[in-house]
Each structure stands twice: as structure tokens, then as C-alpha cells.
Design an enzyme around this catalytic site. Structure first.
Site, PDB file in Angstrom:
ATOM      1  N   CYS A  35       0.829  -1.213   0.000  1.00  5.45           N
ATOM      2  CA  CYS A  35       0.000   0.000   0.000  1.00  5.45           C
ATOM      3  C   CYS A  35       0.858   1.254   0.000  1.00  5.45           C
ATOM      4  O   CYS A  35       1.254   1.752   1.067  1.00  5.45           O
ATOM      5  CB  CYS A  35      -0.926   0.006   1.206  1.00  5.45           C
ATOM      6  SG  CYS A  35      -2.051  -1.396   1.277  1.00  5.45           S
TER       7      CYS A  35
ATOM      8  N   PRO B   3      -4.871   8.213  -4.069  1.00  4.81           N
ATOM      9  CA  PRO B   3      -5.605   8.891  -5.150  1.00  4.81           C
ATOM     10  C   PRO B   3      -4.894  10.144  -5.666  1.00  4.81           C
ATOM     11  O   PRO B   3      -4.970  10.446  -6.865  1.00  4.81           O
ATOM     12  CB  PRO B   3      -6.945   9.250  -4.486  1.00  4.81           C
ATOM     13  CG  PRO B   3      -7.128   8.217  -3.426  1.00  4.81           C
ATOM     14  CD  PRO B   3      -5.755   7.931  -2.905  1.00  4.81           C
TER      15      PRO B   3
ATOM     16  N   PHE C  38      -5.703   1.597  -5.962  1.00  2.00           N
ATOM     17  CA  PHE C  38      -5.189   0.572  -6.882  1.00  2.00           C
ATOM     18  C   PHE C  38      -4.417  -0.528  -6.147  1.00  2.00           C
ATOM     19  O   PHE C  38      -3.359  -0.956  -6.606  1.00  2.00           O
ATOM     20  CB  PHE C  38      -4.292   1.190  -7.959  1.00  2.00           C
ATOM     21  CG  PHE C  38      -4.889   2.356  -8.681  1.00  2.00           C
ATOM     22  CD1 PHE C  38      -6.118   2.269  -9.294  1.00  2.00           C
ATOM     23  CD2 PHE C  38      -4.213   3.571  -8.741  1.00  2.00           C
ATOM     24  CE1 PHE C  38      -6.671   3.350  -9.962  1.00  2.00           C
ATOM     25  CE2 PHE C  38      -4.762   4.659  -9.401  1.00  2.00           C
ATOM     26  CZ  PHE C  38      -5.990   4.548 -10.009  1.00  2.00           C
TER      27      PHE C  38
ATOM     28  N   GLY D 192      10.596  -5.294  -6.883  1.00  2.00           N
ATOM     29  CA  GLY D 192       9.309  -5.397  -7.558  1.00  2.00           C
ATOM     30  C   GLY D 192       9.417  -5.113  -9.044  1.00  2.00           C
ATOM     31  O   GLY D 192       8.697  -5.703  -9.859  1.00  2.00           O
TER      32      GLY D 192
ATOM     33  N   GLU E 135       4.524  -0.225 -10.351  1.00  2.00           N
ATOM     34  CA  GLU E 135       5.874  -0.333  -9.789  1.00  2.00           C
ATOM     35  C   GLU E 135       6.756   0.833 -10.241  1.00  2.00           C
ATOM     36  O   GLU E 135       7.974   0.701 -10.375  1.00  2.00           O
ATOM     37  CB  GLU E 135       6.547  -1.671 -10.175  1.00  2.00           C
ATOM     38  CG  GLU E 135       5.713  -2.915  -9.916  1.00  2.00           C
ATOM     39  CD  GLU E 135       5.556  -3.239  -8.442  1.00  2.00           C
ATOM     40  OE1 GLU E 135       5.399  -2.290  -7.653  1.00  2.00           O
ATOM     41  OE2 GLU E 135       5.579  -4.415  -8.081  1.00  2.00           O
TER      42      GLU E 135
ATOM     43  N   GLU F 206       7.818   6.329 -17.398  1.00  2.00           N
ATOM     44  CA  GLU F 206       8.328   7.701 -17.430  1.00  2.00           C
ATOM     45  C   GLU F 206       9.216   7.974 -16.211  1.00  2.00           C
ATOM     46  O   GLU F 206      10.270   8.606 -16.315  1.00  2.00           O
ATOM     47  CB  GLU F 206       7.163   8.696 -17.475  1.00  2.00           C
ATOM     48  CG  GLU F 206       6.401   8.723 -18.795  1.00  2.00           C
ATOM     49  CD  GLU F 206       5.508   7.507 -19.003  1.00  2.00           C
ATOM     50  OE1 GLU F 206       5.143   7.228 -20.175  1.00  2.00           O
ATOM     51  OE2 GLU F 206       5.165   6.821 -18.014  1.00  2.00           O
TER      52      GLU F 206
END
Length: 419
Positions: free
Chosen positions: A162, A166, A194, A279, A401, A405
Site C-alpha cells: 500500500c 488517489p 489501486f 518489484g 511499480e 516515465e
């Protein structure tokens, strides 16, 4: 690194799958072995080849036959993942004393690439779960490690990461979820967006603000499902990654024991970024698996599909396209494996290489899958054919992850600041 733990025990027993394994990828594909020029076993040790065989076998037999159903019915395949955990895939690079397999980052990349040939979405969640387990194993104290890691490694319990909010995606250091200390608890308020597994998982590794603005004011706490004040948003409807639920994670006066904090106050952003370095390798490895499967699907389709009186495999334009796809796959794989090795060795170039690998592999592997769909013509757009699901599932890898960009920002900053 010497293999230990449940995965090593399985590997040493040997796998029923041979090196020229055959993937169950769609209903119409004729099965053929792997072409030697794209064989993912090249360059691996005998032990790594055994891990890879176990993962390919599991992908072919336990994942691929259900991939379409999990996607269409949005099934979170808990029991299948627990079977994977029995092979050691629940804590691949977690230390063995708390139930992990104790393998290297390169071993992990090899395993996730193989598993993704069976289902990208499910493997990607497993990779996130592994990242969370590693963060607790690495930054937790002995009591925290012993409390959380065994159940995570067995996948008796599942974990979610987490960080994103937003209002703070790429600018993660601006996160607003607050954690005010009151006695022996932190009181969390805010929300995360998400979150893979959100609502269905048991352990939430949460980045929250315990101090002032910026990265130094962020701490990391573990929030357990069922904690008063923890709730979840609606299940998001996504283009891909449908075998794992995605929801907002909401904190409303959520009291979390101070003993659930990983590391020291203010260390959370560093913990989050170190988790993400691995990740990025993991998600790039999942892209490799999808691209590997799609190169084989495209090859099989060209060999059997006839147009203008001959098979598409006789069309030189398509021959050249297939050659480019194979070349980009192998180049991506080599970069990902180099980055995994750099991360394992804690080299000074590790962060940049992880970013390069994530950028290059997720971009190129998506292009490979998309080209494979194009080669299938109208059939590629049908859900009877696996190629369209690979395209949908790996598109998000260019975003999560750390967006690609942001990967460019990290790489260029390294180039421009190093003397």
C-alpha cells in the site's frame, strides 16, 4: 546461492516436465517445443534449471488451463496459489528460518518468468505478495518476522503493498495518509488506491506519514485485516489483471500497534523504494513470460494458418517480424537477469539497472505480445485465443511499480549526477 527450503526440496526430487516443455496456451495451438534461440534455460545453472522446470510444470498444469476462466469470471485463485506456495513460491527470497526458500533475485526472476507463461495476472500478484513478505523479513524484527512470515510463505495468509494514493502516484513522497501516535498505537487516516488484493488479503504493508512533508516523514506499518477502522472500496473493473481483485484501502481512525511498525520512524520511504527495486525486476520477469508465450503462439499460428495458398510462415515480412520479436525477447531477458544479479550483489548500479530492466522489458514485451496478436489477425481479438489476454494483462506493467516515465527519470538522473 545454495537452494534451501521447500522449493529446493521439490527441485531436488526433479520435475516430470522436460526442457522442451509444452505450454497449454489456447485451444487451437499445436504444441511444439521451445526453439533453442529463445530457450530461457540458456545460461542457467543446473539447479536453476530445476527451479525453472518446476515453475513451467506448475504453469502448464495448474495455471494455463484456468487462465481464461479466472480472467472472465474474475476469480482470485487462492487454492492454486497455495499449491504454488507448497513448492516454495510464497516466499522465494525470504529467509528459510521463517519459512522462505532463501533463493536469489535471479532465481526469483527465472521462476516468475516461467509462471507467467501460465497466467500473468496471478503470477504478478504472487510477485507482489513475495515483495511484501521480503519487506517484513528484511526490515522487521525477529518478533515481526516470526509473526507474519511463516503464514505469508505458506500463503495461508496473503499480503498487499500500500503506497499509491488517489493524489500521489508517481510522486509517492507526497502521500497524505497520516499516522498519529497515541500511546502504543498509531491512528491512521487516509486511503490507498489501486491496491492489488485489496479486501481479499490479510496483511497490508502501508506507507503512512508520521512526520513532516517529504520522504523523511514517512513510516511503514503492517495493518492486519479485521483491524477496526480498516475498510475497502468497490472492486475495480480492469482491462486486465482480472484474477486479482483491486480496491481502495481506507483508514478511518484505524488503530495499529506501534509494534507493527517496520524499522524506525521516517524509514518508510526507503523501505518502500527498496521493495520496489525488487518489484521492478519481478514485474519485468512477468512480462518476459508473457512475451515468451506469445512468440511461441505466433510461431505456431504462422505454421498452420494458410492465406493465398500457403502458410503464413512462408511470408518473409512475417518471418522478419517474428525474428525481431525473438531478438527483443532475448535482449529483454538478458537485461532483466543482469539487473537481478546487480540487486542481489547490492552493486552501485543496481537501482539504475532495475529501472532500465523494468523500462525496456515491459515496453518491448508488450510490443511483442501486441505484434503476436496482430499476426493472429481477427482470431487474435477473440477470447478463445490466449494472445489477447497476454496483451491485456501486461499492458499495466508499463504503469505500475513506477511508471516507465519515472524509470526514465531515475536513469537520466543517475547519468547526469554521477561524476
Amino acid at each position: 546461492m545454495a537452494a534451501v527450503g521447500p522449493l529446493a526440496r521439490v527441485a531436488r526430487l526433479g520435475s516430470s516436465i522436460c526442457r522442451n516443455h509444452r505450454l497449454i496456451l489456447n485451444r487451437s495451438s499445436q504444441r511444439r517445443g521451445i526453439a533453442s534461440c529463445i530457450d530461457p534455460a540458456h545460461g542457467l545453472t543446473d539447479e536453476q534449471k530445476e527451479f525453472q522446470k518446476v515453475a513451467f510444470d506448475f504453469a502448464a498444469n495448474e495455471m494455463a488451463p484456468h487462465m481464461a476462466e479466472w480472467d472472465q469470471k474474475e476469480i482470485f485463485p487462492v487454492e492454486t496459489m497455495r499449491k504454488a506456495a507448497q513448492l516454495g513460491f510464497g516466499g522465494i527470497y525470504v529467509q528459510p528460518d521463517v519459512g522462505g526458500s532463501g533463493l536469489s533475485r535471479l532465481d526469483t526472476s527465472v521462476i516468475f518468468e516461467a509462471l507467467s507463461t501460465g497466467c500473468v495476472s496471478t503470477t504478478a500478484y504472487i510477485s507482489i505478495h513475495n515483495m511484501c513478505a521480503w519487506m517484513i523479513d528484511t526490515f522487521g524484527n525477529n518478533e515481526q518476522r516470526e509473526k507474519f512470515c511463516p503464514d505469508l510463505c505458506s500463503m495461508e495468509k496473503f499480503a498487499s503493498y500500500c503506497l499509491t494514493e488517489p493524489g500521489s502516484g508517481s510522486d509517492a513522497a507526497s502521500l497524505l495518509t497520516s499516522a498519529q501516535r497515541k500511546g502504543d498505537h498509531y491512528i491512521l487516516n487516509g486511503s490507498k488506491a489501486f491496491i492489488s488484493g485489496g479486501g481479499d488479503t490479510d496483511v497490508y504493508v502501508v506507507m503512512c506519514r508520521t512526520g513532516s512533508k517529504g520522504p523523511k516523514g514517512i513510516s511503514c506499518v503492517v495493518v492486519e485485516k479485521g483491524t477496526l477502522g480498516l475498510s475497502f472500496g468497490k472492486k475495480e473493473q480492469k482491462v486486465g489483471w482480472n484474477s486479482q481483485p483491486t480496491r481502495a484501502v481506507i483508514f478511518e481512525d484505524c488503530a495499529v500497534p506501534v509494534t507493527n511498525r517496520l524499522g524506525e520512524e521516517g524509514q518508510g520511504f526507503s523501505i518502500a523504494m527498496k521493495g520496489l527495486n525488487g518489484g521492478r525486476i519481478n514485474i519485468a520477469s512477468c512480462s518476459l513470460g508473457a512475451a515468451h508465450a506469445c512468440v511461441q503462439l505466433a510461431r505456431d499460428h504462422l505454421l498452420v494458418r494458410k492465406q493465398f495458398g500457403e502458410t503464413l510462415s512462408n511470408n518473409q515480412f512475417l518471418q522478419f517480424k517474428l525474428a525481431e520479436m525473438a531478438t527483443k525477447l532475448v535482449a529483454s531477458r538478458l537485461l532483466v537477469r543482469e539487473a537481478a544479479t546487480a540487486l542481489q550483489e547490492n552493486r552501485s548500479d543496481a537501482v539504475s539497472l532495475c529501472s532500465m530492466a523494468k523500462l525496456f522489458a515491459t515496453d518491448e514485451c508488450f510490443n511483442i505480445c501486441n505484434q503476436a496478436l496482430q499476426m493472429h489477425g481477427g482470431y487474435g481479438y477473440l477470447k478463445d485465443y490466449a494472445v489477447q489476454q497476454f496483451v491485456r494483462d501486461i499492458r499495466v506493467h508499463q504503469i505500475l511499480e513506477g511508471t516507465n516515465e519515472v524509470m526514465r527519470m531515475i536513469i537520466s538522473r543517475n547519468l547526469l549526477t554521477e561524476s
